[in-house]
Design a protein around this motif. Structure first.
Motif, mmCIF file in Angstrom:
data_model
loop_
_atom_site.group_PDB
_atom_site.id
_atom_site.type_symbol
_atom_site.label_atom_id
_atom_site.label_comp_id
_atom_site.label_asym_id
_atom_site.label_seq_id
_atom_site.Cartn_x
_atom_site.Cartn_y
_atom_site.Cartn_z
ATOM 1 N N ARG A 83 25.547 -28.338 -5.304
ATOM 2 C CA ARG A 83 24.325 -28.773 -5.749
ATOM 3 C C ARG A 83 24.101 -30.145 -4.741
ATOM 4 O O ARG A 83 22.978 -30.201 -4.237
ATOM 5 N N GLN A 112 11.790 -31.841 -4.151
ATOM 6 C CA GLN A 112 13.093 -31.024 -4.573
ATOM 7 C C GLN A 112 14.313 -31.474 -4.435
ATOM 8 O O GLN A 112 15.180 -31.552 -5.325
ATOM 9 N N GLU A 115 14.712 -34.486 -7.225
ATOM 10 C CA GLU A 115 15.054 -34.053 -8.487
ATOM 11 C C GLU A 115 16.385 -33.631 -8.539
ATOM 12 O O GLU A 115 17.288 -33.929 -9.501
ATOM 13 N N ILE A 116 16.889 -32.772 -7.805
ATOM 14 C CA ILE A 116 18.551 -32.374 -7.688
ATOM 15 C C ILE A 116 19.546 -33.567 -7.513
ATOM 16 O O ILE A 116 20.465 -33.656 -8.358
ATOM 17 N N SER A 117 19.143 -34.596 -6.714
ATOM 18 C CA SER A 117 19.779 -35.841 -6.697
ATOM 19 C C SER A 117 20.310 -36.589 -7.995
ATOM 20 O O SER A 117 21.135 -37.242 -8.290
ATOM 21 N N ARG A 118 18.830 -36.686 -8.576
ATOM 22 C CA ARG A 118 18.765 -37.435 -9.862
ATOM 23 C C ARG A 118 19.686 -36.589 -10.914
ATOM 24 O O ARG A 118 20.204 -37.312 -11.753
ATOM 25 N N GLU A 119 19.380 -35.125 -10.873
ATOM 26 C CA GLU A 119 20.182 -34.485 -11.802
ATOM 27 C C GLU A 119 21.395 -34.796 -11.855
ATOM 28 O O GLU A 119 22.171 -34.657 -12.758
ATOM 29 N N ILE A 120 22.156 -34.692 -10.652
ATOM 30 C CA ILE A 120 23.473 -34.887 -10.473
ATOM 31 C C ILE A 120 24.114 -36.134 -10.250
ATOM 32 O O ILE A 120 25.571 -36.429 -10.297
ATOM 33 N N GLU A 126 19.351 -39.799 -3.672
ATOM 34 C CA GLU A 126 18.127 -40.218 -4.413
ATOM 35 C C GLU A 126 17.350 -41.304 -3.498
ATOM 36 O O GLU A 126 16.341 -41.084 -3.336
#
Length: 898
Positions: A83, A112, A115-120, A126
């Motif tokens: 990720r 995109q 979003e992934i950086s914040r999610e993980i 971020e």
């Protein structure tokens, strides 16, 4: 195990080399690492190596190669569920597409990645994504939005101790403030950035910061200092192979030498900027360099060469804009590109190519508007045909529009220190003139202050206006209406805008004249402009407005089906409590209900008022009506609604609340409607205003046109309910007698002028779009025209203040009625009662007072009025006495002549 260690060693060696901007060496190290990772089947190492190679090639300006590596990296990261690697690859793709000028793709990839950086919980990722989004919005010309992203990015970078990123964010903030004209603030950020870059040995960052400092000093006019910084930057960029940075600084050096008058040196630098930009595929840099090169060629009178370069620049700009999807992005990026269109008009005019310059004037306005309009109004059957058709209007098209409209078209274009004017006759004949700017020189004004002059002209009519610092604009004494009823600034604007073309205007007062303004000229009340003899433009001509000739062309093709319901009238919706508080402070105007009911009665319908005028109810009914007439509050706050902010479109009509709904009908919602109304009348406050751009006025009027409405009547300022009711009643009466829409509005204005002599009361309505007749049957006309004045619900200070304002803008004939009133009192309450009693035998004066009080809008509420009652009373008494003295003087003069 040794192979893994070797691969990792080579990978981190490549990072060290890259940090020192030794890109060829870094590429060699990463290629070796990549080979080993592939042989041992280490997919994550393979993905990271591919991404790093992509970044190196991006730094060298080899963007297509960078894209290839990043795509390979992304594929592997997704295959193995890596990720963080996926986030990095998406961000890197965004960077490459940004470098290619494909900003929409860049934004999508960065979003995109974010979003992934914040999610993980990947904080550095971020921060980087936020910074890259800031860069993208900077290139789109959305500088406040860019600053917001860079500030968020900077906070995270400082929090996690990411020094290299901190330097980048500081530099990016500096560039954004530079573009906003806040040069000293920009320099402070750049100085902080260069200090960190030097401290950590970040050579590329140092080169960027030095170049940014040079650009800021260029903007300040400190050219020698700018040159010193720029040359330092170029040296470092060449040393580390940072081609894009080298090119940009060479271009800035060209601008500095151009400003110093060293034109050949400037040309050499611009040529180098152009060559490198083409070599590395930097399309945006190529366009900038072509435009800047043309600036210098223009000064050397090498117009043909400049023209060639500018055509190329415009082609690139249009290619870049064509890759954008969001309407607001297309509008804002044009503001960063408009100089090329202005330069091209200038070099074409210098070569007497006036008609081609007109085509460019059209091509450089309402581009996003035209594209959206064509999409919205084109039927599915004609969609392919529409896409094949050229998107740019030609001279033959322009001539056809003039003939079809049977109107004189007047297009203005503000080009640096000049205003160009084209007059297109109904016969198709085209004449080019330039505005008369000598009156500005006499006043010590420059074209940069044209907007100030226009705003002050409006202030002289009694309109509250604010400057760019949100301060209320005051009026110098020499610009106040004189004793002969002349408004000096309205006459000044006439001299500038109308006098140069007066001989080309139609002699018949009913012949329509369609003005196509540009930037601040959209705020000009053309109907109220005064000639040297004091006659208003509306007395001799029939004006309309259009954002561009091409918008006229497209809307004319719109055919409205025969709808069953004749009209919908909305009047005085109940205000949600949120709109009665800060920052809006709207207040109800009961007179709007009477005005709405009156208009509804002549149109043989029922008005929707109060609690019934909810957004759902209004939208449901407006979809099937020929005529939509709204008496309501309007707002110009672009950020009142999230969707408005996203689209960058200000404008809200305040309807009644319903449950959790506050009743705000926002521009974004109007834009999404499909309306078949033949005409919409927005008798609310300032509905004709909005955000002024090269795409025209971005606001409510634009949204209604895009929703399919061919004609609108909007207001340039807050118009009192009594005057609005009378004027619009006359308008519908004129329509019912077979007059076209433009003539109907003109005659309605002239009739209103007899009853409400202040131009503020009759000159604020503007017709936008089609002027065809509108078949209409009306009733109860005399009842609708009766006086509706009633001061019983008004406070003493409102009555006295409104009475006082009549002396500022009403004409002498009207003011001659104001005699025989005893104003000598120390009590504002007592004076208000005397005025009310005195008005009982003067209904016209009473109605004008009420019109001053009930200006349907938010501007008066926005204005804090901490005046003490004694000041209101004193001012009223002074104005009354001055009026009495003026009348006495005039009477004596008349007697002496007799």
């Amino acid at each position: 195990m040794d192979r893994i260690r070797e691969a990792k060693r080579l990978f981190y060696l490549g990072k060290e080399q890259c940090d020192k901007s030794r890109f060829p060496e870094a590429i060699a190290s990463w290629q070796q690492a990549l080979t080993i990772f592939r042989k041992i089947g280490n997919r994550q190492g393979e993905a990271n190596s591919l991404g790093s190679l992509g970044n190196a090639y991006n730094s060298l300006g080899q963007y297509q190669q960078a894209l290839d590596y990043h795509q390979q990296s992304l594929t592997i990261a997704r295959e193995i569920g890596y990720r963080q690697g996926e986030a990095n690859s998406l961000g890197n793709l965004g960077v490459a597409y940004y470098s290619l000028g494909q900003f929409q793709k860049a934004i999508n990839y960065h979003q995109q990645s974010l979003e992934i950086s914040r999610e993980i919980g990947y904080r550095q990722g971020e921060a980087i994504s936020l910074g890259k989004l800031g860069n993208a919005y900077y290139s789109l010309g959305q500088f406040p939005k860019a600053i917001d992203y860079h500030q968020q990015s900077l906070e995270i970078k400082r929090e996690i101790g990411y020094r290299k990123g901190e330097a980048a964010s500081l530099g990016n903030l500096g560039s954004a403030y530079d573009s906003l004209g806040q040069y000293q603030r920009a320099i402070d950020y750049h100085q902080q950035s260069v200090e960190i870059a030097r401290e950590i040995g970040y050579r590329k960052g140092e080169a960027i910061c030095l170049g940014n400092l040079g650009s800021a000093y260029n903007s300040l006019g400190q050219y020698q200092r700018a040159i010193e910084y720029l040359q330092q930057s170029v040296e470092i960029a060449r040393e580390i192979g940072y081609r894009k940075g080298e090119a940009i600084c060479l271009g800035s050096l060209g601008r500095a030498y151009n400003s110093l008058g060293q034109y050949q040196k400037a040309i050499d630098y611009h040529q180098q900027y152009l060559e490198i930009s083409r070599e590395i595929g930097n399309r945006q840099g190529e366009a900038f360099s072509l435009n800047n090169l043309s600036e210098t060629l223009k000064k050397l009178n090498r117009f043909a060469e400049a023209e060639k370069n500018l055509w190329e620049a415009i082609t690139i700009w249009e290619e870049i804009r064509g890759g954008l999807v969001d309407d607001s992005h297309k509008i804002s990026i044009f503001e960063t590109q408009k100089q090329a269109y202005q330069n091209l008009q200038e070099v074409l005019v210098a070569q007497d190519k006036f008609t081609t310059a007109l085509e460019i004037s059209e091509r450089g306005r309402t581009r996003a508007f035209v594209e959206l309009l064509r999409q919205r109004l084109t039927t599915p059957a004609n969609l392919d045909k529409a896409e094949e058709k050229t998107t740019y209007i030609t001279i033959s098209d322009i001539q056809k529009v003039a003939k079809t409209q049977n109107a004189t078209l007047i297009e203005y274009s503000i080009v640096f220190g000049e205003i160009y004017i084209w007059v297109i006759q109904p016969t198709g004949e085209i004449t080019f003139r330039q505005a008369n700017l000598k009156p500005l020189e006499t006043l010590g004004k420059s074209l940069n202050n044209l907007e100030e002059i226009i705003l002050k002209a409006r202030v002289s009519l009694g309109i509250v206006e604010k400057d760019n610092n949100n301060q209320t604009i005051t009026l110098e004494s020499e610009f106040i209406k004189d004793k002969q009823d002349n408004f000096p600034l309205l006459q000044l604007l006439y001299k500038i805008l109308i006098e140069p073309i007066a001989d080309l205007l139609p002699s018949h007062p009913e012949a329509p004249i369609i003005f196509i303004p540009h930037y601040a000229l959209f705020l000009v009340p053309f109907a109220a402009l005064q000639n040297p003899q004091g006659r208003y433009f509306i007395e001799d001509h029939t004006p309309l407005i259009s954002p561009s000739i091409q918008v006229l062309q497209i809307t004319h093709e719109k055919r409205v089906r025969n709808l069953q319901k004749k009209a919908l009238v909305v009047a005085e919706p109940t205000l949600h409590e949120s709109f009665q508080k800060d920052p809006y402070k709207l207040k109800p105007y009961p007179s709007m209900i009477e005005a709405g009911e009156s208009i509804a009665s002549i149109l043989d319908t029922q008005s929707i008022t109060g609690n019934n005028a909810t957004k759902v109810a209004v939208i449901n009914q407006m979809l099937g009506t020929r005529i939509l007439h709204i008496f309501a509050h309007g707002l110009l706050d672009e950020y009142q609604n999230e969707e408005n902010a996203k689209l960058g479109i200000p404008g809200t009509i305040v309807l009644a609340p319903d449950g959790e709904e506050d009743g705000a009908l926002n521009a974004a919602e109007i834009l999404n409607l499909e309306l078949n109304s033949e005409i919409v009348v927005l008798a609310a406050c300032s509905t004709g205003k909005g955000k002024i751009t090269g795409d025209g006025i971005v606001g409510l009027s634009r949204c209604f046109i895009l929703a399919g409405v061919p004609s609108l009547i909007v207001s340039l300022w807050n118009i009192g309910a009594p005057a609005a009711k009378f004027l619009m009643t006359k308008f519908y009466q004129n329509l019912s007698q077979g007059e076209n829409r433009a003539a109907s509005l003109r005659h309605a204005m002239l009739e209103t002028k007899k009853r409400f002599s202040s131009p503020k009361a009759w000159a604020g309505f503007t017709l936008i779009g089609e002027s065809d007749p509108l078949e209409l049957t009306i009733q109860k006309i005399q009842e609708a025209l009766r006086t509706m004045a009633n001061l019983d619900n008004c406070t003493p200070e409102e009555i006295v203040d409104a009475f006082s304002r009549l002396f500022d803008t009403c004409d002498n004939q009207f003011l001659s009625q104001i005699t025989g009133l005893d104003i000598q009192t120390d009590s504002i309450e007592e004076l208000a009662e005397r005025i009310k009693k005195w008005c009982k035998t003067r209904p016209n004066v009473e109605e004008n007072i009420e019109n001053e009080i009930y200006e349907a809008g938010a501007a008066d509420a926005d204005e804090e009025k901490p005046e003490i009652l004694e000041e209101i009373l004193r001012r009223c008494q002074e104005k009354y006495r001055a009026n009495e003295n003026r009348q006495t003087s005039q009477n004596l003069s008349s007697d002496n002549k007799g």
